[in-house]
Enzyme design. Structure first.
Site, PDB file in Angstrom:
ATOM      1  CE  LYS A  22      -4.459   0.852   0.378  1.00 40.56           C
ATOM      2  NZ  LYS A  22      -5.545   0.064  -0.208  1.00 40.56           N
ATOM      3  N   GLY A  62     -23.471   3.119  -4.507  1.00 46.02           N
ATOM      4  CA  GLY A  62     -22.423   3.801  -5.259  1.00 46.02           C
ATOM      5  C   GLY A  62     -21.959   2.951  -6.421  1.00 46.02           C
ATOM      6  CG  HIS A  63     -18.288   3.965  -8.358  1.00 45.46           C
ATOM      7  ND1 HIS A  63     -18.027   4.953  -7.439  1.00 45.46           N
ATOM      8  CD2 HIS A  63     -18.190   4.539  -9.575  1.00 45.46           C
ATOM      9  CE1 HIS A  63     -17.783   6.080  -8.074  1.00 45.46           C
ATOM     10  NE2 HIS A  63     -17.883   5.865  -9.375  1.00 45.46           N
ATOM     11  CB  VAL A  64     -19.361  -1.840  -5.465  1.00 44.53           C
ATOM     12  CG1 VAL A  64     -19.582  -3.348  -5.360  1.00 44.53           C
ATOM     13  CG2 VAL A  64     -17.889  -1.532  -5.707  1.00 44.53           C
ATOM     14  N   GLY A 114     -25.786   0.986   0.416  1.00 45.43           N
ATOM     15  CA  GLY A 114     -24.854   1.764  -0.409  1.00 45.43           C
ATOM     16  C   GLY A 114     -25.085   1.481  -1.880  1.00 45.43           C
TER      17      GLY A 114
HETATM   18  P1  NAD Z   1     -18.810   4.595  -3.573  1.00 48.84           P
HETATM   19  O1  NAD Z   1     -18.255   5.748  -2.803  1.00 48.84           O
HETATM   20  O2  NAD Z   1     -19.036   4.724  -5.027  1.00 48.84           O
HETATM   21  O3  NAD Z   1     -20.220   4.153  -2.924  1.00 48.84           O
HETATM   22  C1  NAD Z   1     -20.470   4.102  -1.543  1.00 48.84           C
HETATM   23  C2  NAD Z   1     -21.917   4.517  -1.335  1.00 48.84           C
HETATM   24  O4  NAD Z   1     -22.243   4.277   0.037  1.00 48.84           O
HETATM   25  C3  NAD Z   1     -22.178   6.008  -1.605  1.00 48.84           C
HETATM   26  O5  NAD Z   1     -23.270   6.136  -2.492  1.00 48.84           O
HETATM   27  C4  NAD Z   1     -22.478   6.585  -0.215  1.00 48.84           C
HETATM   28  O6  NAD Z   1     -23.402   7.655  -0.247  1.00 48.84           O
HETATM   29  C5  NAD Z   1     -23.067   5.365   0.478  1.00 48.84           C
HETATM   30  N1  NAD Z   1     -23.035   5.408   1.946  1.00 48.84           N
HETATM   31  C6  NAD Z   1     -22.098   5.938   2.757  1.00 48.84           C
HETATM   32  N2  NAD Z   1     -22.446   5.750   4.047  1.00 48.84           N
HETATM   33  C7  NAD Z   1     -23.625   5.085   4.056  1.00 48.84           C
HETATM   34  C8  NAD Z   1     -24.468   4.583   5.076  1.00 48.84           C
HETATM   35  N3  NAD Z   1     -24.199   4.743   6.363  1.00 48.84           N
HETATM   36  N4  NAD Z   1     -25.594   3.947   4.694  1.00 48.84           N
HETATM   37  C9  NAD Z   1     -25.913   3.772   3.390  1.00 48.84           C
HETATM   38  N5  NAD Z   1     -25.135   4.223   2.387  1.00 48.84           N
HETATM   39  C10 NAD Z   1     -24.005   4.858   2.706  1.00 48.84           C
HETATM   40  O7  NAD Z   1     -17.841   3.358  -3.225  1.00 48.84           O
HETATM   41  P2  NAD Z   1     -17.710   1.997  -4.040  1.00 48.84           P
HETATM   42  O8  NAD Z   1     -16.583   2.092  -4.985  1.00 48.84           O
HETATM   43  O9  NAD Z   1     -19.055   1.563  -4.514  1.00 48.84           O
HETATM   44  O10 NAD Z   1     -17.221   1.019  -2.865  1.00 48.84           O
HETATM   45  C11 NAD Z   1     -18.119   0.579  -1.850  1.00 48.84           C
HETATM   46  C12 NAD Z   1     -17.335  -0.202  -0.802  1.00 48.84           C
HETATM   47  O11 NAD Z   1     -16.696  -1.341  -1.389  1.00 48.84           O
HETATM   48  C13 NAD Z   1     -16.218   0.586  -0.110  1.00 48.84           C
HETATM   49  O12 NAD Z   1     -16.117   0.158   1.227  1.00 48.84           O
HETATM   50  C14 NAD Z   1     -14.981   0.167  -0.872  1.00 48.84           C
HETATM   51  O13 NAD Z   1     -13.807   0.300  -0.103  1.00 48.84           O
HETATM   52  C15 NAD Z   1     -15.292  -1.288  -1.146  1.00 48.84           C
HETATM   53  N6  NAD Z   1     -14.613  -1.836  -2.333  1.00 48.84           N
HETATM   54  C16 NAD Z   1     -14.774  -1.244  -3.552  1.00 48.84           C
HETATM   55  C17 NAD Z   1     -14.145  -1.775  -4.665  1.00 48.84           C
HETATM   56  C18 NAD Z   1     -14.334  -1.174  -6.034  1.00 48.84           C
HETATM   57  O14 NAD Z   1     -14.012  -1.831  -7.031  1.00 48.84           O
HETATM   58  N7  NAD Z   1     -14.846   0.036  -6.144  1.00 48.84           N
HETATM   59  C19 NAD Z   1     -13.340  -2.925  -4.537  1.00 48.84           C
HETATM   60  C20 NAD Z   1     -13.204  -3.520  -3.280  1.00 48.84           C
HETATM   61  C21 NAD Z   1     -13.853  -2.963  -2.179  1.00 48.84           C
END
Ligand code: NAD
Length: 367
Positions: free
Chosen positions: A74, A176-178, A174
């Site tokens: 990291k 978001g992206h995932v 959540g």
């Molecule tokens: P993102 O920021 O696009 O989405 C996260 C979403 O969660 C946002 O829409 C935010 O408003 C919402 N959120 C925050 N707090 C909340 C709560 N208390 N209740 C409900 N919703 C809430 O992030 P992402 O890229 O979708 O990643 C989501 C999680 O997965 C993160 O923990 C990230 O570390 C993990 N992750 C992501 C990836 C990836 O490929 N993007 C890979 C491995 C792990």
């Protein structure tokens, strides 16, 4: 603060650009250490080192459990709000990464953008997450969502003996992206889906597109459902939330879902099947690991689908050892590293591994 078990920790300071960064390599026993670059405003340098040590070790476990030939590392960049994040700073970071000769391979993480990765790539081939146009794999979240779907399938098989999401009720925290990608895959697979997000835009868009139900953010964790899929932030499962759960199983992408290791035991004692977060969320890292040696999305998707089998093996191991899936996942990863470490030792530039044949420079030149 101890760097127990870490192979190498480098502090990089560059007066010309003001860059201050720490690169922690936890293990290269399985291959070069792959891990994100985190940009964060830390209260102190000690906090930044602690974060780099913790996160690099987590990457070792994630890569090992995913069956990848790579270790964990990291980089953390200490943000100075008074200085802009410009090309020169990122290129200085690229040089610091390059000096490690491929022992550390950078990826996107919290606060990083594809533009940052492209700047780093001007100085070193040891970087992933560059634009698709430059031979990279682009946004990892659709692949992470495919992994989440397969983690959910494994959890459903464990609870009901049938992995199909059809007719099952899945709560996604959540969008978001995932999360949004996972919701689409679940609806396509016939699941009934309920979503929540602290920002209403995501749930509203998914409700009008797919007809999913919406609940308030504080409701989703205690919803009566088959699977709860945390796809927001970490520390979802705590001594306070665990007694409130009404789901049969948990499988989601959020990192560090358990507040403490004991919370994994508490879930197990309560009869909630927990698919460990670092196994379920490995789709993104599986995807970027495929950038070397010629990226092929279909091949990386097949590897990501194997998360279903891996989670199943973790559940089997938990049964065999009489422990929780959370602890079994760590055993699963550590036992693989321990078995291979005597053969591989520390990875060094030029070592004869699949990685050294990946020809990253040619990839970046579009060959
Ligand atoms: P993102 O920021 O696009 O989405 C996260 C979403 O969660 C946002 O829409 C935010 O408003 C919402 N959120 C925050 N707090 C909340 C709560 N208390 N209740 C409900 N919703 C809430 O992030 P992402 O890229 O979708 O990643 C989501 C999680 O997965 C993160 O923990 C990230 O570390 C993990 N992750 C992501 C990836 C990836 O490929 N993007 C890979 C491995 C792990």
């Amino acid at each position: 603060m101890a760097a127990a078990g870490h192979e190498q920790v480098v502090f990089h300071a560059d007066d010309r650009t003001g860059l201050r960064a720490i690169i922690a390599i936890h293990s290269t026993a399985l291959g070069p250490a792959l891990g994100g670059v985190r940009f964060w405003q830390y209260a102190s340098e000690a906090d930044a080192v602690r974060d780099a040590l913790r996160l690099s070790e987590a990457m070792t476990l994630k890569a090992a459990a995913a069956g990848l030939d790579q270790g964990g590392g990291k980089a953390v960049v200490l943000i100075d709000p008074a200085r802009p994040r410009d090309e020169a700073t990122l290129r200085a970071l690229g040089r610091a990464i390059d000096e490690l000769g491929g022992r550390y391979i950078a990826a996107e993480d919290v606060g990083a953008t594809p533009r940052d990765m492209n700047w780093i790539a001007l100085e070193t081939p040891w970087v992933t997450g560059v634009d698709e146009a430059d031979g990279g794999s682009g946004d990892p979240s659709p692949m992470t969502a495919i992994g989440v779907l397969h983690g959910i399938r494994a959890a459903l098989r464990e609870v009901f003996g049938d992995p199909s999401p059809a007719g099952r009720h899945v709560a996604v925290q959540g969008t978001g992206h995932v999360g949004s990608n996972a919701v689409r895959l679940l609806v396509e697979a016939g699941a009934r889906v309920t979503v929540a997000d602290v920002r209403p835009e995501g749930p509203d868009a998914l409700a009008s597109e797919l007809g999913v139900e919406i609940v308030a953010p504080e409701e989703i964790v205690r919803l009566d459902c088959d699977v709860l899929s945390p796809c927001a932030l970490g520390a979802v499962f705590t001594a306070t939330t665990i007694p409130q759960l009404r789901c049969r199983a948990i499988a989601g992408a959020a990192n560090n879902q358990l507040e403490t290791p004991a919370d994994g035991d508490a879930l197990h004692a309560r009869g909630v099947v927990y698919a460990p977060d670092f196994v379920v969320s490995a789709g993104g890292i599986i995807n970027i690991a495929g950038e070397f040696g010629g990226y092929d999305r279909a091949r990386q998707e097949l590897r990501t689908r194997a998360i279903e089998e891996t989670v199943g093996r973790v559940f089997d191991l938990a049964r065999e050892r009489g422990t929780s899936p959370a602890r079994a996942a760590e055993l699963f990863a550590r036992e693989r590293i321990a078995a291979v470490a005597p053969l591989a030792g520390r990875w060094r530039p030029g070592a004869r591994t699949a990685w050294s044949q990946g020809r990253p420079l040619e990839r970046l030149r579009g060959a």
